[in-house]
Motif scaffolding. Structure first.
Motif, short mmCIF file in Angstrom:
data_model
loop_
_atom_site.label_atom_id
_atom_site.label_comp_id
_atom_site.label_asym_id
_atom_site.label_seq_id
_atom_site.Cartn_x
_atom_site.Cartn_y
_atom_site.Cartn_z
N ASP A 151 0.83 -1.20 0.00
CA ASP A 151 0.00 0.00 0.00
C ASP A 151 0.87 1.26 0.00
O ASP A 151 0.61 2.20 -0.76
CB ASP A 151 -0.94 0.00 1.21
N LYS A 152 1.91 1.29 0.80
CA LYS A 152 2.80 2.46 0.84
C LYS A 152 3.53 2.63 -0.50
O LYS A 152 3.69 3.74 -0.99
CB LYS A 152 3.81 2.33 1.98
N ARG A 161 1.12 4.14 -2.94
CA ARG A 161 0.94 5.57 -2.65
C ARG A 161 2.14 6.38 -3.13
O ARG A 161 1.99 7.41 -3.77
CB ARG A 161 0.70 5.80 -1.16
N ARG A 214 0.12 11.10 2.32
CA ARG A 214 0.68 9.77 2.02
C ARG A 214 0.49 8.77 3.15
O ARG A 214 0.41 7.57 2.90
CB ARG A 214 2.15 9.90 1.65
N ALA A 236 -7.13 5.69 4.04
CA ALA A 236 -7.39 5.47 2.62
C ALA A 236 -8.37 6.50 2.04
O ALA A 236 -8.15 7.01 0.94
CB ALA A 236 -7.92 4.06 2.39
N HIS A 264 -7.45 9.10 -0.92
CA HIS A 264 -8.21 9.06 -2.17
C HIS A 264 -8.76 10.46 -2.50
O HIS A 264 -8.70 10.88 -3.65
CB HIS A 264 -9.34 8.04 -2.07
N ARG A 304 -8.88 3.39 -6.78
CA ARG A 304 -8.84 3.33 -5.32
C ARG A 304 -8.25 1.99 -4.93
O ARG A 304 -8.96 1.03 -4.68
CB ARG A 304 -10.25 3.49 -4.76
N GLU A 349 -5.76 1.86 -2.50
CA GLU A 349 -5.22 1.97 -1.15
C GLU A 349 -6.19 1.33 -0.14
O GLU A 349 -7.39 1.37 -0.30
CB GLU A 349 -5.02 3.45 -0.77
#
Length: 169
Positions: free
Chosen positions: A7-8, A11, A98, A102, A106, A166, A168
């Motif tokens: 996930d990071k 991003r 960051r 989520a 977004h 989307r 994240e």
């Protein structure tokens, strides 16, 4: 290393790619402001259709007024400044959010998405659609930026999709 999650990375990759397109926009703006004459000459030839083959059926499309050439060129420059500003602001917001939840991350994408949509308008609608289809830019041996514009759109469109998704958690 365990603190770096997928996930990071996603991003940060969205942030990095928005930074890249922002840098590109800054370079385009710099070129337009520091070498106005060369870039104006390009716009003038495309609008005048003076380097494409003679076609009586299409000559009515040519715009030969230097005043209109300058105005159209400034319209394009203005759009480039606007998309670059939105992309820069978008990159800032992606950086700022960051580590946010989520939903907040977004929502931070909105400036990036707007900037990318304006960039697609410039490079796809203005150059590829109007420049190629209306002013026959692709027939010019000297003043043809069809492939250049296509390469930019080939980067921006997938970027728009990637940023908008989307993914994240």
């Amino acid at each position: 290393m365990n603190s770096i999650t997928t996930d990071k990375i996603i991003r940060y990759s969205k942030l990095a790619l928005m930074t890249y397109i922002s840098f590109f926009g800054l370079l385009v703006m710099y070129s337009n402001f520091t070498d106005y004459a060369s870039n104006y000459e390009y716009v003038s030839h495309i609008l005048s259709m003076d380097t494409t083959r003679e076609n009586i059926n299409l000559n009515y499309r040519a715009i030969t007024s230097p005043m209109l050439h300058h105005r159209i060129y400034w319209f394009i420059i203005t759009l480039e400044v606007i998309y670059t500003a939105f992309c820069l602001i978008g990159a800032y917001y992606l950086f700022h959010y960051r580590n946010a939840p989520a939903e907040e991350f977004h929502e931070a994408k909105k400036f990036s998405i707007i900037g990318l949509l304006i960039a697609i308008f410039v490079y796809y609608v203005c150059l590829q659609v109007i420049g190629v289809e209306w002013f026959n830019m692709d027939e010019s041996q000297t003043w043809n930026a069809k492939d250049w514009a296509r390469h930019i759109v080939d980067f921006i469109l997938p970027l728009l999709i990637f940023v908008a998704l989307r993914t994240e958690r």
